[in-house]
Design a protein around this motif. Sequence first.
Motif, PDB file in Angstrom:
ATOM      1  N   LYS A  96       0.815  -1.208   0.000  1.00 21.10           N
ATOM      2  CA  LYS A  96       0.000   0.000   0.000  1.00 21.10           C
ATOM      3  C   LYS A  96       0.858   1.273   0.000  1.00 21.10           C
ATOM      4  O   LYS A  96       0.381   2.349   0.364  1.00 21.10           O
TER       5      LYS A  96
ATOM      6  N   TYR B  48       3.666   4.066   0.973  1.00 23.17           N
ATOM      7  CA  TYR B  48       4.131   4.629   2.234  1.00 23.17           C
ATOM      8  C   TYR B  48       3.603   6.047   2.373  1.00 23.17           C
ATOM      9  O   TYR B  48       3.199   6.698   1.400  1.00 23.17           O
TER      10      TYR B  48
ATOM     11  N   ASP C  90       5.962  11.440   7.242  1.00 24.80           N
ATOM     12  CA  ASP C  90       5.588  12.264   8.386  1.00 24.80           C
ATOM     13  C   ASP C  90       6.105  13.689   8.182  1.00 24.80           C
ATOM     14  O   ASP C  90       6.596  14.041   7.099  1.00 24.80           O
TER      15      ASP C  90
ATOM     16  N   THR D 289       6.569   5.782   6.545  1.00 31.01           N
ATOM     17  CA  THR D 289       6.028   4.605   7.204  1.00 31.01           C
ATOM     18  C   THR D 289       5.395   3.753   6.115  1.00 31.01           C
ATOM     19  O   THR D 289       4.511   4.224   5.377  1.00 31.01           O
TER      20      THR D 289
ATOM     21  N   ARG E 155       3.255   0.717   4.366  1.00 29.00           N
ATOM     22  CA  ARG E 155       1.969   0.105   4.660  1.00 29.00           C
ATOM     23  C   ARG E 155       1.721  -1.062   3.712  1.00 29.00           C
ATOM     24  O   ARG E 155       2.024  -0.980   2.516  1.00 29.00           O
TER      25      ARG E 155
ATOM     26  N   SER F 163      -3.798  -5.366   8.471  1.00 28.18           N
ATOM     27  CA  SER F 163      -3.163  -4.167   7.928  1.00 28.18           C
ATOM     28  C   SER F 163      -1.925  -3.871   8.770  1.00 28.18           C
ATOM     29  O   SER F 163      -1.976  -3.921  10.010  1.00 28.18           O
TER      30      SER F 163
ATOM     31  N   ASN G 297       1.517  -1.374   9.540  1.00 27.54           N
ATOM     32  CA  ASN G 297       2.312  -0.152   9.454  1.00 27.54           C
ATOM     33  C   ASN G 297       3.737  -0.493   9.884  1.00 27.54           C
ATOM     34  O   ASN G 297       3.950  -1.028  10.969  1.00 27.54           O
ATOM     35  N   ASP G 298       4.696  -0.163   9.030  1.00 32.43           N
ATOM     36  CA  ASP G 298       6.097  -0.538   9.243  1.00 32.43           C
ATOM     37  C   ASP G 298       6.931   0.740   9.288  1.00 32.43           C
ATOM     38  O   ASP G 298       7.183   1.365   8.259  1.00 32.43           O
ATOM     39  N   LYS G 299       7.360   1.123  10.496  1.00 32.45           N
ATOM     40  CA  LYS G 299       8.072   2.394  10.687  1.00 32.45           C
ATOM     41  C   LYS G 299       9.507   2.115  11.111  1.00 32.45           C
ATOM     42  O   LYS G 299       9.752   1.433  12.106  1.00 32.45           O
TER      43      LYS G 299
ATOM     44  N   SER H 129       3.415  -2.431  13.439  1.00 28.32           N
ATOM     45  CA  SER H 129       2.105  -2.528  14.096  1.00 28.32           C
ATOM     46  C   SER H 129       1.158  -3.305  13.199  1.00 28.32           C
ATOM     47  O   SER H 129       1.038  -3.005  11.996  1.00 28.32           O
TER      48      SER H 129
ATOM     49  N   LYS I 133       2.044  -5.631  18.059  1.00 26.57           N
ATOM     50  CA  LYS I 133       3.154  -4.748  17.719  1.00 26.57           C
ATOM     51  C   LYS I 133       4.451  -5.405  18.144  1.00 26.57           C
ATOM     52  O   LYS I 133       4.521  -6.070  19.176  1.00 26.57           O
TER      53      LYS I 133
END
Length: 633
Positions: free
Chosen positions: A525, A527, A530, A536, A538, A545, A547-549, A564, A626
């Motif tokens: 999906k 990124y 910020d 981040t 996705r 789903s 979120n990879d930060k 997460s 997480k």
Amino acid sequence: MITPFSTTRFFWSTGVGWAVGIGLAIAQPAPAPGITVPLNDLSAFTSPTDNWRIVGNVRADLAKPNTITTEKGSGILVNVPLAKMPADAKNPYKYDLVTTLQHGDMDLEFDYMMASKSNSGVYLQGRYEIQLRDSWDIRTPNVHDNGAVYERWDDKRPEGQKGYEGHAARQNASRAPGLWQHMKISFQAPRFSGNSSGGVPQKTENGRVIRIELNGVPIQEDVELTGPTRGSAFADEKPLGPLRFQGDHGAVAFRNIRYVAYDKPRPELLNLKYAVYKGKYEKEPDYDKTAPESEGATKVLSASVSRIPNEFLIRYSGTLRVAEPGEYRFNLGVPGGGGMLKINNQSVVTPGGWNGSGKATLPKGDLPFELFYAKFVDWAQPALGLTVAGPGVREFVISEGAGSNGEEVDPIMIDAPGNTVLRSFMDMPGEKNTQGRTLRVVHAISVGSPEQVHYTYDLDKGALIQVWRGSFLDATPMWHDRGDGSSRPMGMVQRLGAPVLFLSRLTSPQANWIADTTGSSYRPKGYVLDESDLPTFRYQSFGSSINDKIRVLPEGKGIQREVSITNPASDLYARLISGSSITLMEGGLYLVDGQEYVRIDDASGAKPTIRDANGRQELIIPVKGKVTYSILF
């Protein structure tokens, strides 16, 4: 612009290709396997003090400055500073370790491990220090940091100027304390005249550090040494001297110390003659029936003997005088055409493209020498280069030039003064695709930071594939001329293996990890950025789903990854790292192949597992919404 062409007509060139910066590429001085310094005992050194010992294993704790823990065995040389090391005015360097070896020109390579906050050095010929130091948290290295050619010193100079002529590393390519690092040094000793007044040899040429590589990154090139650096054991300079390992500063370990000495006479070209023939030759001519356009004697190999700009053949003949028998390596550069080399009536460099190489075992003596250069590509500038390397002989140019055709390319480097995101292809050396070629990640995102810690992410797998410290990217392959879409990391790279899915469903901690995205419902999906332009990533996988930060740790000590997952399945696991060896250390750190640490920062109470998988080890952990972990390197 360089354009491609091919030819099948010339007798020694079939399908000559195009390249950037065509010409003879002299191999960068890099140590061959050479001679290994034995580390079963301390017999390779003179008068070792008690701070030096031979051990079988070492560890250094990030939280314990200047401390190394050892285990019995052999193969590792370690300096453990003594609790009391009284100064000795008669021998201020008594705690240093000096080899019985006396060296001149040499290539040296070794692995070393620094303790936290430790400081040491290696002195070439006992005189010229290459600094070893824990510079893990240094952003811009100076002359006192890891990989520096240390400064000279003069107490008579004004304050603030007593230290001079030090050379800092180009970039910080250091690893964390407790991790093994690798250094390669190519050194040229000072030269001295054989005849001088009073029988004392006079220095005719300064010594040089030709090149230093730290963890695979060039950090020094062509540094002139006008005299001994500070802390030299000798005030004078000589053709030979020992290796010296500093022992009174800090805890440090060494292994795999190898060197190649270059102390033999170079081969010489004698009685060199040339003949130039006009025309485009499809085969070697009958010289008895073909009159040369010009001919004569010369002292050097050069394309300039031909006044014809294109479509000519130069034939050189003469004698190669070899003083040291053994295997010799030759590199021939003939831009705009083809070439061939014969020595002692045997073919050494066979017909090929603009650059060729070959080996020959040569006896001592005067040997017949022949070289051919045919030029037939009109846009390339004529040039001829030949290099030679052999037993006790560092590679050198025996021709007038190195064969460059003037098509030099300015590299396209990308800095990261701020947070920087670049999409490109990324090759993964050491990893193969299904066709046996180097694996290329085609949807790679590289993220650079002003802290000079960077990483590459694979959008196809949601995988972190490499991290590195130092300079950001070389985009020359992507943007020069037509390009191939790829970029290359420029610093000290920690590659994390072929990309695989970060998440997988397992029936047990020992079940096979999913090999590809089939059955995972993986959907990238993209990124989001910020306020600091940091991405981040996705994606969707296994009905969740994600979120990879990924962010840089304080002081640039590595990266932290926070993943997460919404509504994770009960049998969902994360694969944090893989390696040949993963060891749990004090403080909850996992040491991976001696090259990086993994620290689990938050896993919602889940317990990690080290497991065997396909001859390697993996660190996996159940996912409970997480998982946050750091890679320190």
